[in-house]
Design an enzyme around this catalytic site. Structure first.
Site, PDB file in Angstrom:
ATOM      1  N   ASP A  63      35.100  43.692  39.709  1.00 21.31           N
ATOM      2  CA  ASP A  63      35.615  42.681  38.795  1.00 21.31           C
ATOM      3  C   ASP A  63      36.367  43.365  37.661  1.00 21.31           C
ATOM      4  O   ASP A  63      35.816  44.221  36.956  1.00 21.31           O
ATOM      5  CB  ASP A  63      34.455  41.842  38.246  1.00 21.31           C
ATOM      6  CG  ASP A  63      34.933  40.755  37.314  1.00 21.31           C
ATOM      7  OD1 ASP A  63      35.694  39.891  37.767  1.00 21.31           O
ATOM      8  OD2 ASP A  63      34.546  40.770  36.129  1.00 21.31           O
ATOM      9  N   THR A 107      40.968  38.000  36.915  1.00 25.98           N
ATOM     10  CA  THR A 107      40.928  38.915  35.773  1.00 25.98           C
ATOM     11  C   THR A 107      41.816  40.139  35.996  1.00 25.98           C
ATOM     12  O   THR A 107      42.449  40.627  35.069  1.00 25.98           O
ATOM     13  CB  THR A 107      39.485  39.373  35.500  1.00 25.98           C
ATOM     14  OG1 THR A 107      38.920  39.870  36.715  1.00 25.98           O
ATOM     15  CG2 THR A 107      38.640  38.234  34.994  1.00 25.98           C
ATOM     16  N   THR A 108      41.865  40.628  37.231  1.00 21.32           N
ATOM     17  CA  THR A 108      42.720  41.780  37.523  1.00 21.32           C
ATOM     18  C   THR A 108      44.187  41.368  37.499  1.00 21.32           C
ATOM     19  O   THR A 108      45.044  42.105  37.000  1.00 21.32           O
ATOM     20  CB  THR A 108      42.362  42.382  38.890  1.00 21.32           C
ATOM     21  OG1 THR A 108      40.953  42.640  38.935  1.00 21.32           O
ATOM     22  CG2 THR A 108      43.105  43.681  39.133  1.00 21.32           C
ATOM     23  N   ASP A 119      31.371  33.619  38.930  1.00 24.44           N
ATOM     24  CA  ASP A 119      32.828  33.467  39.011  1.00 24.44           C
ATOM     25  C   ASP A 119      33.196  32.294  39.917  1.00 24.44           C
ATOM     26  O   ASP A 119      34.068  31.481  39.593  1.00 24.44           O
ATOM     27  CB  ASP A 119      33.475  34.754  39.546  1.00 24.44           C
ATOM     28  CG  ASP A 119      33.546  35.850  38.492  1.00 24.44           C
ATOM     29  OD1 ASP A 119      33.200  35.563  37.333  1.00 24.44           O
ATOM     30  OD2 ASP A 119      33.913  36.986  38.834  1.00 24.44           O
TER      31      ASP A 119
END
Length: 418
Positions: free
Chosen positions: A10, A43-44, A338
């Protein structure tokens, strides 16, 4: 922390674990955390996009374009991107289970514990859990109503409980280990001698007064016990302590008790069973009692836990996650959370777009075409914004070992040919 080890795939978790001093790096980390809290996934991608925007801004500055003009151009590009995404988004219904399973599966496949989630059919568990507590008519779900318990063990024992799991044990060995058709009472009080909050002193001049004082204490305790027994409940969860005398009476009446339960657990139990948290013993009524099909104690790993299962229309549920180590459990927890956030957003606004960088590539193409409607240097800034968006599909291709130049040209060709 020195010597700490984290297993994760993550992006936000990774960035939270590193120390940076550069102001731009700190902003990127904050952006990743904001997306993690609001969306759960992506998120990446936001870090890749932010990095590309900074890189393109540097190129624009070298061209002599002012920071204000770059900022304005980026803002216009953002407004275009949001408008285009809304146009191409596929409308769905927020109670479409099949779509929700695809969304959960897409989120979970990119994580470090994807092998666990696929084997155990975690997307199905998450969707079933979400659907049991969501209010589809209002398009609302409270994520805090989902309790996630972790225990080291075999991942095959991961399960969804339509109720609450309390990490406590039954108070007495003589009490029943399982109660069918449980009538549940939740107490935010002690069932024991009341103690003064400040130091108190009792002066006794006659031995008879001592006996009278002790008798009074016992009578008060017995009165509390009687109120609880008369309530008709056969399972009691108490936030406070329970006196041994009370435990003895409850055992004789085949009642199951669990003491020193956390406040959050009481609130979860109230939502799951329909019970009301009671503080005053003399006001207990039938309306305060909650119900569950079964309350039982079970050994999970090396610990005993109390399960409140089979609740009718529960407003709170529990995911019991199992994995071989604490580090894997932590990542498992983050992964499931998530996917819950992703499904929450879908329930609130049931629109979906293709993944794998497809929507970013399409938006970049449309923005590039619309940039010609702007004159001057702003046109160049908006085009650079489109190039930054294309970095997401190109990064996916780069990570797959593909030639990004070839992929970039093929991607544009495919999109323009549609």
């Amino acid at each position: 922390i020195l010597g700490e080890m984290t297993v994760t795939k993550d992006g936000a978790t990774f960035l939270r674990k590193i120390d940076v001093e550069h102001p731009a790096a700190k902003v990127i980390i904050e952006a990743s955390n904001a997306v993690d809290n609001a969306v759960g996934d992506g998120t990446t991608s936001v870090v890749v996009l932010a990095g590309a925007l900074v890189e393109k801004a540097e190129e624009l500055l070298e061209m002599g374009i002012s920071p204000q003009r770059i900022s304005d151009g980026y803002y216009n590009g953002l407004q275009m991107a949001i408008e285009i995404i809304r146009e191409v988004a596929i409308e769905s219904t927020n109670h479409d289970k099949e779509t929700m399973k695809y969304l959960a599966d897409t989120c979970l496949r990119s994580k470090a514990v994807s092998h666990l989630t696929q084997e155990m059919m975690i997307p199905n568990l998450v969707v079933d859990g979400i659907c049991s507590i969501a209010d589809f008519s209002k398009g609302y779900i409270e994520v805090d109503d989902i309790k996630i318990e972790e225990k080291i063990g075999s991942s095959s024992e991961t399960e969804l409980i339509h109720g609450i799991v309390v990490d406590k044990t039954i108070d007495e060995l003589s009490m029943p280990k399982i109660v069918e058709n449980a009538k549940i009472l939740l107490l935010d009080n002690d069932i024991q001698d009341e103690r003064t909050k400040t130091d108190a002193e009792i002066r006794i001049s006659d031995p008879g007064e001592m006996a009278q004082f002790l008798d009074s204490k016992t009578r008060n305790l017995l009165q509390k016990i009687q109120y609880v027994i008369e309530s008709g409940a056969n399972v009691i969860f108490s936030r406070g302590g329970i006196d041994p005398l009370a435990l003895n009476h409850f055992s004789k009446n085949m009642m199951l008790t669990v003491r020193r339960v956390k406040e959050n657990d009481l609130l979860w139990l109230a939502k799951a069973t329909g019970a009301k948290v009671v503080r005053d013993f003399d006001t207990i009524s039938g309306n305060d009692i909650g119900y569950a099909a079964k309350v039982y104690e079970r050994i999970v790993g090396d610990d005993r836990m109390v399960f409140v299962d089979g609740c009718t229309n529960p407003k709170s549920i529990t995911f019991l996650l199992r994995a071989s180590s604490k580090k894997i459990l932590d990542e498992f927890h983050r992964t499931v959370l998530d996917s819950i956030y992703v499904l929450r957003n879908f329930i609130m606004d049931p629109k979906i777009v293709p993944g794998g960088g497809a929507v970013e590539a399409f938006v970049a193409m449309v923005i590039r075409e619309r940039s010609y409607l702007h004159s001057g240097k702003e046109q160049i800034v908006i085009q650079k914004f489109a190039e930054a968006l294309e970095e997401i599909p190109l990064t996916i291709a780069r990570n797959a070992g593909m030639n990004t130049i070839d992929i970039g040209t093929h991607l544009r060709e495919k999109i323009y040919s549609q």
